[in-house]
Design an enzyme around this catalytic site. Structure first.
Site, PDB file in Angstrom:
ATOM      1  N   CYS A 344       0.905  -1.299  -0.183  1.00  0.00           N
ATOM      2  CA  CYS A 344       0.067   0.087   0.153  1.00  0.00           C
ATOM      3  C   CYS A 344       0.758   1.254   0.097  1.00  0.00           C
ATOM      4  CB  CYS A 344      -1.076   0.090   1.037  1.00  0.00           C
ATOM      5  SG  CYS A 344      -2.305   0.882   0.851  1.00  0.00           S
ATOM      6  N   HIS A 465      -3.678  -5.157   1.117  1.00  0.00           N
ATOM      7  CA  HIS A 465      -3.291  -5.507   2.335  1.00  0.00           C
ATOM      8  C   HIS A 465      -3.731  -7.007   2.644  1.00  0.00           C
ATOM      9  CE1 HIS A 465      -2.167  -1.554   4.168  1.00  0.00           C
ATOM     10  NE2 HIS A 465      -3.316  -1.027   3.440  1.00  0.00           N
TER      11      HIS A 465
END
Length: 526
Positions: A344, A465
């Site tokens: 991310c 994630h």
């Protein structure tokens, strides 16, 4: 704001509620709620966790594509039910300078400072809490509610959205849990009772002491005295069990948690100043031969086998900190020797540049990245991407660098994750860089939604994630590192999922063996 809420008048009166509050943060509220969820689920009840307002850096994306605190995800797993935004209707994600991203029923409504939220959005937040609570009451037999911080913050009682106001709303008896390891446990318990007014104190029915090490006989005089002072029973004393491995909610745990570095394989994790969603690294701790080394800005990287740059709540600020500290230069040098992985915000930092001309992310504005991946990231979207995601591993010939070597055996296999990001990324098609994943569900790199991540050389990154929660992905990554060091590759069952469920069951067993469950039954069902 009115479109967030829908009228929900129906209430099932038979639902039973119990609330766990603490003398402080990190007293053990989350774990006790998880244990009670598993205990009553094992008894055949349909159970849901509920935390009206949570402040957490670690969030999870539900199937409604909304954010909740990671603790409520774990508690839902303990109750063996699907996590929902209604289990945590208010989530505050701190960004620094007394400002948080405010998330109501899973959706971000923007960044606010503490005063603005408490005074301008208090009533709106409470309406959402009531609505979500009523939705859970329609579906479940039992609701185990978690408080936040301490109910004895008397300077903030009028603004309370997490403790006694919620106990009154739910008509719930309250168990108070206190952490003996912090010291002053009896003063904390007595002080909490004393500081509450009669109306709030009437909800406190019992106390639990947590994280005890030593001879219980030495503690008994204190237990007797605290029962005299509070006029409420101490239900039991929970022993400290270091073998339990469950996700942590707060970055403060990274300071107190002891990572084992004496293992065959060492994963270096960059401890970014604005680190978030660090539960991405949890699965590595369940691997017998894998250790984690947390690397602070001014640390030497040392002898590690791979580096992970995790998520961050502020990519541009953390990129600047990496350069200012000199750690960026060290990471770049190490990338010629070992794999470097970004997740991310960490993935954005690996790129050539992060465009933030409007200073949407921070006052740093546009900043160069580590230039380890030929990608450019931009902060232009007005809406945050929050979604559960699915993808497949491309064929070997469609990957470059070590990604081709690592993931060749699982080409075409599925991986899942969740996305929480505002920026988008674009690959430089003229360079030797390619996507890491073929997206089937979710956003990925940009609005086209076909691909996620990037890889070239020793470096790869992703917006997913939880990518290492996929055992096939984690296994192949670790086996690459093992073989590179002359060790044997490992296969078998996923130690993370096996150990996590074992820990939840063991947690429930510890609570049942050390706490008077008959009194808890009375508090819940009377």
């Amino acid at each position: 704001m009115t479109n967030i809420f829908k009228a929900n008048k129906k209430v099932i009166l038979m639902v039973k509620c119990l609330m766990v509050q603490g003398t402080s943060s990190n007293a053990g509220k989350s774990m006790l709620v998880a244990a009670l969820c598993r205990i009553y689920k094992n008894r055949g009840y349909n159970v849901a966790p509920f935390k009206s307002q949570n402040m957490s850096l670690n969030s999870y994306t539900t199937k409604e594509n909304g954010e909740i605190g990671i603790a409520q995800m774990l508690q839902a797993e303990a109750a063996m039910v699907e996590p929902s935004v209604h289990m945590n209707p208010i989530l505050l994600k701190p960004k620094g300078d007394f400002t948080s991203n405010v998330i109501i029923q899973g959706k971000s409504i923007g960044d606010m400072n503490f005063y603005q939220y408490q005074h301008d959005y208090h009533n709106t937040a409470f309406e959402a809490i009531q609505e979500s609570f009523n939705i859970l009451k329609e579906k479940y037999d039992i609701i185990i509610i978690e408080g936040a911080g301490s109910p004895a913050e008397i300077n903030m009682r009028k603004e309370d959205l997490a403790n006694m106001e919620i106990a009154h709303m739910a008509d719930a008896n309250v168990i108070l849990i206190a952490d003996i390891e912090m010291g002053g446990v009896f003063a904390a318990i007595a002080g909490t009772y004393v500081l509450l007014d009669d109306y709030d104190r009437s909800r406190l029915k019992a106390t639990v002491i947590n994280k005890f090490r030593g001879n219980l006989d030495i503690l008994k005089p204190g237990l007797d005295r605290i029962e005299e002072i509070t006029k409420a029973p101490v239900l039991g004393v929970l022993p400290y069990d270091e073998t339990l491995k469950l996700p942590e909610e707060d970055s403060a745990s990274l300071t107190t948690h002891v990572f084992n570095e004496n293992k065959d394989i060492i994963i270096g994790v960059i401890r970014l100043p604005k680190i978030s969603n660090f539960t991405d690294i949890d699965p590595f701790e369940f691997e017998e031969d894998v250790g984690i080394k947390m690397i602070n800005l001014n640390d030497d990287i040392g002898d590690v086998d791979a580096i992970i740059i995790p998520g961050t709540r502020n990519s541009t600020k953390d990129a600047k900190e990496l350069f200012d500290s000199g750690l960026a230069t060290k990471i770049i040098a190490k990338s010629h020797e070992i794999p470097v992985v970004g997740i991310c915000g960490g993935y954005q930092i690996l790129g050539n540049i992060i465009y933030d001309d409007d200073k949407k992310e921070s006052d740093v504005g546009t900043i160069e990245g580590l230039k380890l991946l030929d990608i450019e990231s931009k902060f232009q979207r007005t809406e945050k991407i929050v979604t559960q995601s699915e993808a497949v591993i491309p064929e070997k010939e469609d990957l470059t660098g070590i990604a081709s070597a690592i993931f060749a055996k699982i080409a075409g296999e599925k991986v899942t994750g969740y996305e929480i990001h505002e920026g988008t990324s674009h690959l430089d098609s003229s360079k030797d860089v390619c996507p890491l994943l073929n997206v089937q569900k979710g956003q990925g790199n940009n609005d086209e939604g076909d691909f996620d991540g990037a890889c070239n050389g020793n470096v790869f990154g992703t917006y997913f994630h939880g990518i290492f929660h996929n055992y096939n992905f984690r296994r192949e990554f670790l086996n690459y590192l093992r073989v590179k060091k002359g060790l044997e590759a490992k296969y078998g069952d996923d130690p993370y999922e096996t150990q996590k469920d074992y820990s939840l069951n063991k947690l429930a067993q510890i609570v049942e063996e050390n706490i008077d469950m008959e009194i808890i039954d009375e508090l819940l069902f009377s």
